[in-house]
Design a protein around this motif. Structure first.
Motif, PDB file in Angstrom:
ATOM      1  N   GLY A  80      -5.329   2.841   1.518  1.00  0.00           N
ATOM      2  CA  GLY A  80      -5.279   4.310   0.920  1.00  0.00           C
ATOM      3  C   GLY A  80      -6.262   5.341   1.833  1.00  0.00           C
ATOM      4  N   GLY A  81      -7.050   5.910   1.179  1.00  0.00           N
ATOM      5  CA  GLY A  81      -7.857   7.160   1.547  1.00  0.00           C
ATOM      6  C   GLY A  81      -8.655   6.960   2.802  1.00  0.00           C
ATOM      7  N   ALA A  82      -9.360   5.755   3.046  1.00  0.00           N
ATOM      8  CA  ALA A  82     -10.129   5.586   4.348  1.00  0.00           C
ATOM      9  C   ALA A  82      -8.939   5.602   5.785  1.00  0.00           C
ATOM     10  CB  ALA A  82     -10.711   4.254   4.138  1.00  0.00           C
ATOM     11  N   PHE A  83      -7.827   5.208   5.628  1.00  0.00           N
ATOM     12  CA  PHE A  83      -6.881   5.220   6.436  1.00  0.00           C
ATOM     13  C   PHE A  83      -6.572   6.823   6.872  1.00  0.00           C
ATOM     14  CE2 PHE A  83      -2.428   5.644   7.687  1.00  0.00           C
ATOM     15  CZ  PHE A  83      -2.394   4.684   8.691  1.00  0.00           C
ATOM     16  N   GLY A 132       3.549   1.680 -12.410  1.00  0.00           N
ATOM     17  CA  GLY A 132       2.443   0.753 -12.537  1.00  0.00           C
ATOM     18  C   GLY A 132       2.749  -0.306 -11.344  1.00  0.00           C
ATOM     19  N   LEU A 133       3.482   0.231 -10.127  1.00  0.00           N
ATOM     20  CA  LEU A 133       3.713  -0.711  -9.142  1.00  0.00           C
ATOM     21  C   LEU A 133       2.445  -0.654  -7.913  1.00  0.00           C
ATOM     22  CD1 LEU A 133       7.067   1.148  -8.272  1.00  0.00           C
ATOM     23  CD2 LEU A 133       6.615  -1.414  -9.312  1.00  0.00           C
ATOM     24  N   GLN A 134       2.390  -1.754  -7.200  1.00  0.00           N
ATOM     25  CA  GLN A 134       1.395  -1.822  -6.431  1.00  0.00           C
ATOM     26  C   GLN A 134       1.634  -1.364  -5.030  1.00  0.00           C
ATOM     27  OE1 GLN A 134      -1.880  -2.978  -7.003  1.00  0.00           O
ATOM     28  NE2 GLN A 134      -1.014  -3.054  -9.162  1.00  0.00           N
ATOM     29  N   PRO A 135       1.060  -0.418  -4.430  1.00  0.00           N
ATOM     30  CA  PRO A 135       1.369   0.630  -3.386  1.00  0.00           C
ATOM     31  C   PRO A 135       1.865  -0.478  -2.142  1.00  0.00           C
ATOM     32  CG  PRO A 135      -0.538   1.460  -4.110  1.00  0.00           C
ATOM     33  CD  PRO A 135      -0.316   0.330  -5.060  1.00  0.00           C
ATOM     34  N   GLU A 136       0.762  -1.799  -1.978  1.00  0.00           N
ATOM     35  CA  GLU A 136       0.973  -2.542  -0.773  1.00  0.00           C
ATOM     36  C   GLU A 136       2.015  -3.418  -0.947  1.00  0.00           C
ATOM     37  OE1 GLU A 136      -1.583  -1.874  -2.683  1.00  0.00           O
ATOM     38  OE2 GLU A 136      -2.125  -4.154  -3.656  1.00  0.00           O
ATOM     39  N   GLU A 137       2.629  -3.328  -2.008  1.00  0.00           N
ATOM     40  CA  GLU A 137       3.711  -4.447  -1.988  1.00  0.00           C
ATOM     41  C   GLU A 137       5.007  -3.869  -1.753  1.00  0.00           C
ATOM     42  OE1 GLU A 137       3.777  -5.647  -6.133  1.00  0.00           O
ATOM     43  OE2 GLU A 137       2.011  -7.059  -5.771  1.00  0.00           O
ATOM     44  N   GLY A 138       5.184  -2.646  -1.436  1.00  0.00           N
ATOM     45  CA  GLY A 138       6.386  -1.778  -0.861  1.00  0.00           C
ATOM     46  C   GLY A 138       6.737  -2.338   0.309  1.00  0.00           C
ATOM     47  N   GLY A 139       5.711  -2.525   1.349  1.00  0.00           N
ATOM     48  CA  GLY A 139       6.082  -2.748   2.795  1.00  0.00           C
ATOM     49  C   GLY A 139       6.728  -1.786   3.586  1.00  0.00           C
ATOM     50  N   PRO A 140       7.616  -1.741   4.300  1.00  0.00           N
ATOM     51  CA  PRO A 140       8.467  -0.850   4.977  1.00  0.00           C
ATOM     52  C   PRO A 140       9.501  -0.287   4.161  1.00  0.00           C
ATOM     53  CG  PRO A 140       8.240  -2.795   6.395  1.00  0.00           C
ATOM     54  CD  PRO A 140       7.865  -3.240   5.227  1.00  0.00           C
ATOM     55  N   GLY A 141       9.821  -0.856   2.859  1.00  0.00           N
ATOM     56  CA  GLY A 141      10.915  -0.434   1.999  1.00  0.00           C
ATOM     57  C   GLY A 141      10.212   0.625   1.040  1.00  0.00           C
ATOM     58  N   LEU A 142       8.888   0.777   0.962  1.00  0.00           N
ATOM     59  CA  LEU A 142       8.322   1.636   0.051  1.00  0.00           C
ATOM     60  C   LEU A 142       8.939   2.805  -0.557  1.00  0.00           C
ATOM     61  CD1 LEU A 142       5.538   2.093  -1.504  1.00  0.00           C
ATOM     62  CD2 LEU A 142       4.570   3.577   0.285  1.00  0.00           C
ATOM     63  N   ILE A 143       9.247   3.707   0.538  1.00  0.00           N
ATOM     64  CA  ILE A 143       9.982   4.762  -0.031  1.00  0.00           C
ATOM     65  C   ILE A 143      11.470   4.716  -0.633  1.00  0.00           C
ATOM     66  CG2 ILE A 143       8.634   6.434   1.475  1.00  0.00           C
ATOM     67  CD1 ILE A 143      11.231   6.986   2.785  1.00  0.00           C
ATOM     68  N   PHE A 144      12.057   3.748  -0.046  1.00  0.00           N
ATOM     69  CA  PHE A 144      13.399   3.277  -0.392  1.00  0.00           C
ATOM     70  C   PHE A 144      13.303   2.476  -1.999  1.00  0.00           C
ATOM     71  CE2 PHE A 144      13.556   3.753   4.119  1.00  0.00           C
ATOM     72  CZ  PHE A 144      14.430   4.461   4.136  1.00  0.00           C
ATOM     73  N   LYS A 145      12.096   2.053  -1.983  1.00  0.00           N
ATOM     74  CA  LYS A 145      12.179   1.453  -3.546  1.00  0.00           C
ATOM     75  C   LYS A 145      11.623   2.556  -4.530  1.00  0.00           C
ATOM     76  CE  LYS A 145      11.093  -3.150  -1.322  1.00  0.00           C
ATOM     77  NZ  LYS A 145       9.641  -3.766  -1.107  1.00  0.00           N
ATOM     78  N   LYS A 188      -9.764   9.945  -2.035  1.00  0.00           N
ATOM     79  CA  LYS A 188     -10.936   9.392  -2.101  1.00  0.00           C
ATOM     80  C   LYS A 188     -11.188   8.276  -1.453  1.00  0.00           C
ATOM     81  CE  LYS A 188     -13.129  11.068  -6.477  1.00  0.00           C
ATOM     82  NZ  LYS A 188     -12.367  10.909  -7.754  1.00  0.00           N
ATOM     83  N   PRO A 189     -11.655   8.517   0.129  1.00  0.00           N
ATOM     84  CA  PRO A 189     -11.835   7.245   0.786  1.00  0.00           C
ATOM     85  C   PRO A 189     -12.743   6.011   0.426  1.00  0.00           C
ATOM     86  CG  PRO A 189     -12.906   9.179   1.948  1.00  0.00           C
ATOM     87  CD  PRO A 189     -12.263   9.764   0.601  1.00  0.00           C
ATOM     88  N   ASP A 190     -12.286   4.773   0.243  1.00  0.00           N
ATOM     89  CA  ASP A 190     -13.326   3.807   0.184  1.00  0.00           C
ATOM     90  C   ASP A 190     -13.502   3.153   1.462  1.00  0.00           C
ATOM     91  OD1 ASP A 190     -14.480   1.362  -0.389  1.00  0.00           O
ATOM     92  OD2 ASP A 190     -13.001   0.653  -1.558  1.00  0.00           O
ATOM     93  N   PHE A 191     -14.572   3.503   2.268  1.00  0.00           N
ATOM     94  CA  PHE A 191     -14.950   3.211   3.458  1.00  0.00           C
ATOM     95  C   PHE A 191     -15.085   1.740   3.673  1.00  0.00           C
ATOM     96  CE2 PHE A 191     -15.538   7.649   3.900  1.00  0.00           C
ATOM     97  CZ  PHE A 191     -14.519   7.940   5.092  1.00  0.00           C
ATOM     98  N   SER A 192     -15.257   0.816   2.611  1.00  0.00           N
ATOM     99  CA  SER A 192     -15.382  -0.601   2.585  1.00  0.00           C
ATOM    100  C   SER A 192     -14.036  -1.120   2.900  1.00  0.00           C
ATOM    101  CB  SER A 192     -15.978  -1.036   1.470  1.00  0.00           C
ATOM    102  OG  SER A 192     -14.923  -0.846   0.477  1.00  0.00           O
ATOM    103  N   GLN A 193     -12.995  -0.484   2.826  1.00  0.00           N
ATOM    104  CA  GLN A 193     -11.746  -0.756   3.098  1.00  0.00           C
ATOM    105  C   GLN A 193     -11.257  -0.857   4.799  1.00  0.00           C
ATOM    106  OE1 GLN A 193      -8.917  -1.645   1.350  1.00  0.00           O
ATOM    107  NE2 GLN A 193      -9.802  -1.409  -0.621  1.00  0.00           N
ATOM    108  N   ILE A 194     -12.304  -0.257   5.609  1.00  0.00           N
ATOM    109  CA  ILE A 194     -11.882   0.068   6.987  1.00  0.00           C
ATOM    110  C   ILE A 194     -12.418  -1.054   7.617  1.00  0.00           C
ATOM    111  CG2 ILE A 194     -12.913   1.187   8.756  1.00  0.00           C
ATOM    112  CD1 ILE A 194     -12.534   3.700   7.390  1.00  0.00           C
ATOM    113  N   ASP A 195     -11.519  -1.639   8.342  1.00  0.00           N
ATOM    114  CA  ASP A 195     -11.782  -2.895   9.616  1.00  0.00           C
ATOM    115  C   ASP A 195     -11.037  -2.294  10.766  1.00  0.00           C
ATOM    116  OD1 ASP A 195      -9.172  -3.193   9.322  1.00  0.00           O
ATOM    117  OD2 ASP A 195      -9.666  -5.194   8.259  1.00  0.00           O
TER     118      ASP A 195
END
Ligand code: PHE
Length: 455
Positions: free
Chosen positions: A44-47, A285-298, A213-220
């Motif tokens: 999310g935001g940090a990216f 109630g979906l999880q963003p990261e579960e969409g993968g490359p199909g995200l927008i199509f789903k 709202k970036p959560d910078f702990s997410q950054i690696d």
């Protein structure tokens, strides 16, 4: 020293035509398909913040540099680099930068065409009215069915490559220019409409915090490299597309001004796409990261199924996304095609057929890696993932780095000053950007990825 070369491929008819074509190249699946899905994969935001920083500090100076080098060389990237290196009395190996770009273009097109094929498939699904009758689970299922069917995807992939070859074979003015003139503004409007719809959904505020709202702990280090790679991808940098488009640009157009417009429009479309898509993800109630490359199509069919006039809006959306993908794919194939024309004396049609065929064959690998070959992995990645990673996260940043180094360090002041026509301060800022900021950014990010010192 004035530049008096003339491109054998022709020239854009106006400044506006160039901006449209370059924006057509920049705005594509990268903004609407890849940006949301990369954001979701990277927390999310940090990216988003790192991506925006990369666009401003690394992307923009390189966009100016690449376009400027193209206009000065007036040929395909390989020959432009050869000519510029000679002119500046540098080694012939600078040509390899052009070769790297042509290779990256082919690799990108292999997966680009597959995703563009999904878009085509969804154009037909949206008119059938099937979205309105589908539950959230059925929408997800619909995507899975498409991806697991190699024959259907092969048909779409073939159609998309054929469409791209068709435009590229018609050449700069009658092909490339006409395709983008009217489509870009309508696409922009439609993404705005979608964002407007999402504004009224219950998931809107959750989506805004997720995105902004970036959560910078997410950054690696993987996140930072992905953001950098995506910045290059979305601005079509590091593979010679902008260099090629620059080579058709009239001497009178201001490259810095055009570059700023391109970067602003491109970033605007990506952010709007995020604002349109994530509220729907959260509302259902979906999880963003579960969409993968199909995200927008789903995700998007759910919204089209619910909203008033969803059938028409959905249809228009996928048609325009297909056009956006088309105008980008054209610029992926153009550098290699222009080179074949220059080098082998092929006609444009013949050259475009050869390059299109190469991209078509390679694309079959990406296509099969989604179904029949889904278990074949190298470094834990399928062919699709590996090609995407290698081209976007490695080849484009390295290509962009070399462009910055050449423009910032190896081109004489008179040549770059002459092309950019900036005032003294503007030129200084650009020079600091290409000499220090952009190269240091790319090198640091690549090094920290290799040695992992960011954790
Ligand atoms: N910029 C295009 C997009 O965002 C993709 C692209 C990358 C096109 C590199 C040309 C060169 O979809």
């Amino acid at each position: 020293m004035a530049n008096n070369r003339i491109s054998v491929h022709g020239q854009w008819s106006s400044r506006w035509a160039f901006i449209l074509a370059a924006t057509g190249s920049a705005v594509g699946l990268g903004n609407i398909w890849r940006f949301p899905y990369e954001t979701a994969e990277n927390g999310g935001g940090a990216f988003v913040v790192v991506y925006l920083v990369c666009i401003a500090l690394v992307g923009l100076p390189i966009l100016m540099a690449e376009t400027m080098m193209g206009r000065r060389g007036r040929q395909s990237p390989i020959n432009t680099m050869k000519a510029l290196a000679e002119e500046e009395r540098r080694g012939r190996y600078w040509q390899l930068l052009g070769v790297l770009g042509v290779a990256a273009g082919f690799l990108i097109l292999t997966f680009y065409s597959i995703v563009a094929g999904w878009t085509l498939a969804y154009v037909f699904r949206s008119i059938s009215g099937v979205f309105a009758r589908s539950s959230v689970a059925q929408t997800q299922e619909m995507f899975a069915t498409l991806v697991s069917d190699p024959e259907r995807m092969l048909a779409w992939h073939t159609i998309f490559i054929a469409m791209t070859v068709l435009v590229v074979s018609r050449g700069v003015k009658s092909g490339l220019e006409q395709a983008v003139r009217y489509l870009m503004p309508v696409l922009f409007l439609l993404v705005l409409v979608l964002a407007g719809y999402s504004l009224a959904t219950p998931g809107f505020s959750a989506a805004m915090s997720y995105l902004f709202k970036p959560d910078f702990s997410q950054i690696d280090n993987a996140t930072v490299l992905s953001a950098l790679g995506h910045a290059f991808f979305t601005l079509s940098l590091g593979m010679g597309a902008m260099m090629t488009y620059g080579s058709y640009l009239s001497q009178h157009t201001s490259i810095p001004k055009a570059s700023v417009s391109i970067a602003v429009i491109d970033t605007g479309v990506a952010l709007l796409a995020g604002i349109a898509i994530f509220p729907i993800v959260f509302t259902y109630g979906l999880q963003p990261e579960e969409g993968g490359p199909g995200l927008i199509f789903k995700i998007l069919p759910i919204a089209f199924g619910q909203m008033p006039y969803g059938r028409g809006i959905g249809f228009l959306f996928f048609v325009l996304l297909m056009f956006a993908a088309w105008t980008s794919a054209i610029s992926l194939l153009e550098p290699a095609t222009a080179w074949l024309v220059e080098r082998k004396g092929f006609t444009r049609v013949r050259a475009a057929m050869y390059t299109g065929l190469t991209a078509w064959v390679l694309g079959i690998g990406s296509l099969l890696s989604l179904n029949l070959w889904s278990n074949a992995k190298l470094f834990g990645m399928t062919f699709f993932e590996l090609v995407e990673y290698l081209s976007v996260n490695v080849m484009l940043p390295v290509g962009g780095l070399l462009v910055a180094v050449f423009a910032g360090w190896f081109m004489s002041r008179s040549s770059s000053y002459d092309e950019l026509k900036l005032n003294k301060y503007g030129y200084m800022v650009w020079k600091v950007g290409t000499r220090f900021v952009a190269p240091a950014g790319v090198i640091l990010i690549l090094l920290q990825k290799i040695f992992g010192f960011l954790g």
